[in-house]
Scaffold this active site. Structure first.
Site, PDB file in Angstrom:
ATOM      1  N   SER A 229       0.837  -1.202   0.000  1.00 14.93           N
ATOM      2  CA  SER A 229       0.000   0.000   0.000  1.00 14.93           C
ATOM      3  C   SER A 229       0.871   1.250   0.000  1.00 14.93           C
ATOM      4  O   SER A 229       2.007   1.247   0.452  1.00 14.93           O
ATOM      5  CB  SER A 229      -0.887   0.015   1.249  1.00 14.93           C
ATOM      6  OG  SER A 229      -1.689  -1.135   1.296  1.00 14.93           O
TER       7      SER A 229
HETATM    8  N1  SAH Z   1      -0.486  -4.784   4.319  1.00 16.38           N
HETATM    9  C1  SAH Z   1       0.158  -4.754   3.025  1.00 16.38           C
HETATM   10  C2  SAH Z   1      -0.831  -4.676   1.901  1.00 16.38           C
HETATM   11  C3  SAH Z   1      -0.856  -5.931   1.140  1.00 16.38           C
HETATM   12  S1  SAH Z   1      -2.032  -5.981  -0.165  1.00 16.38           S
HETATM   13  C4  SAH Z   1       1.188  -3.639   3.004  1.00 16.38           C
HETATM   14  O1  SAH Z   1       1.899  -3.503   3.959  1.00 16.38           O
HETATM   15  O2  SAH Z   1       1.316  -2.933   2.031  1.00 16.38           O
HETATM   16  C5  SAH Z   1      -3.340  -6.890   0.583  1.00 16.38           C
HETATM   17  C6  SAH Z   1      -3.057  -8.300   0.963  1.00 16.38           C
HETATM   18  O3  SAH Z   1      -4.264  -8.850   1.472  1.00 16.38           O
HETATM   19  C7  SAH Z   1      -2.613  -9.223  -0.159  1.00 16.38           C
HETATM   20  O4  SAH Z   1      -1.381  -9.776   0.151  1.00 16.38           O
HETATM   21  C8  SAH Z   1      -3.704 -10.299  -0.188  1.00 16.38           C
HETATM   22  O5  SAH Z   1      -3.236 -11.585  -0.501  1.00 16.38           O
HETATM   23  C9  SAH Z   1      -4.233 -10.235   1.212  1.00 16.38           C
HETATM   24  N2  SAH Z   1      -5.566 -10.780   1.410  1.00 16.38           N
HETATM   25  C10 SAH Z   1      -6.661 -10.681   0.621  1.00 16.38           C
HETATM   26  N3  SAH Z   1      -7.698 -11.353   1.159  1.00 16.38           N
HETATM   27  C11 SAH Z   1      -7.233 -11.896   2.336  1.00 16.38           C
HETATM   28  C12 SAH Z   1      -7.828 -12.714   3.335  1.00 16.38           C
HETATM   29  N4  SAH Z   1      -9.091 -13.130   3.275  1.00 16.38           N
HETATM   30  N5  SAH Z   1      -7.054 -13.065   4.388  1.00 16.38           N
HETATM   31  C13 SAH Z   1      -5.773 -12.676   4.485  1.00 16.38           C
HETATM   32  N6  SAH Z   1      -5.158 -11.913   3.561  1.00 16.38           N
HETATM   33  C14 SAH Z   1      -5.887 -11.521   2.488  1.00 16.38           C
END
Ligand code: SAH
Length: 280
Positions: free
Chosen positions: A127
């Site tokens: 993000s």
């Molecule tokens: N927190 C991250 C953002 C990652 S993008 C950062 O530091 O930038 C969002 C993430 O959510 C992805 O890796 C995706 O695989 C995960 N995600 C989506 N649905 C999910 C679920 N039901 N449980 C756990 N993770 C999930």
């Protein structure tokens, strides 16, 4: 950077000496980082360079990236966050302390302190710093948090920032290789109050509930009810909610006001990857 902050988070040029990804993961290692320390103690500790031979070899790429990965670059990012309305000093300190370049591919490190989402593989993104800061500021509401749950670890960056403003952080990722990658990214930072879990975050983590705050880093059509139930009374949940295509997602704050009462505020237009069910 103030000297006080420099003492707390002595991350700097040492950040640059990072091992190749393959060398970092050891088979059969514990899935979670050690937990238990208070976030008030130094939670992010840099490692002295381990490989002295590496330091002896002139490395043009390494030296040209010095300017990109120093504390000063993070400080400039923090100044931009402040100019764009982030006022909580704990959040700004946390953003200044976590080396975002260690969470992206080396080829993208030059862009690590721009306000941009970057690819982390598996069709997911890290993000934007402004979104991470905004979500954490909303979660904090001026308080120090005890227990926080993040859904969507991705590369682990936001979890590392959260670990600086909360006593205990749990983060769940559903894509196994990203969960592994987050562990690898976080290992050199030795964050004692962060635990990573592989699983479907829509189910939450009942064993560690209730949470003072829950931060969801992926957009669902609604907020999973299990997560609403795992929020402490008085707790705050921050989530992008809305369709996964186009610009219809809204950053939503849900406050639990009683055993069966939640209050919802719809805040900013955002764009997140989808919240999905199950694990892969
Ligand atoms: N927190 C991250 C953002 C990652 S993008 C950062 O530091 O930038 C969002 C993430 O959510 C992805 O890796 C995706 O695989 C995960 N995600 C989506 N649905 C999910 C679920 N039901 N449980 C756990 N993770 C999930």
């Amino acid at each position: 950077m103030t000297s006080g902050r420099a003492r707390r988070f002595p991350l700097g040029l040492e950040d640059l000496v990072r091992e190749p990804r393959k060398a970092e993961g050891r088979k059969g290692e514990r899935a979670t980082l050690p937990a238990g320390a208070s976030a008030r103690r130094p939670a992010v500790v840099s490692q002295p360079p381990k490989n002295t031979e590496r330091g002896a070899v002139p490395n043009v790429a390494l030296s040209s990236s010095l300017a990109l990965t120093s504390e000063r670059v993070r400080e400039r990012m923090v100044e931009r966050l402040r100019a764009n309305g982030v006022t909580n000093q704990s959040v700004l300190n946390a953003m200044a302390s976590v080396p975002r370049h260690m969470f992206v591919d080396p080829g993208l490190a030059a862009q690590a302190y721009e306000d941009a989402a970057l690819p982390i593989g598996h069709h997911q993104t890290i993000s934007k710093p402004s979104v991470v800061a905004r979500m954490i500021e909303l979660a904090l509401a001026g308080q120090h948090l005890k227990t926080v749950l993040e859904i969507g670890t991705g590369c682990g960056y936001q979890a590392a920032v959260l670990s600086q403003v909360a006593s205990d952080v749990y983060s769940i990722e559903r894509i196994k290789p990203l969960y592994e990658r987050a562990k690898t990214n976080l290992r050199p930072l030795r964050i004692p109050n962060l635990r990573l879990h592989y699983g479907d975050g829509r189910i939450g983590l009942p064993s560690a509930a209730p949470f003072d705050a829950i931060v969801i880093a992926a957009a669902g059509l609604d907020v999973p009810s299990a997560l609403l139930e795992q929020l402490a009374i008085g707790g705050r949940l921050i989530a992008p909610v809305g369709a996964q295509e186009g610009a219809a997602q809204v950053l939503t704050l849900v406050e639990r006001t009683g055993p069966a009462q939640w209050r919802e505020s719809r805040l900013d237009r955002v764009f997140f990857v989808p919240l999905k069910s199950g694990v892969i």
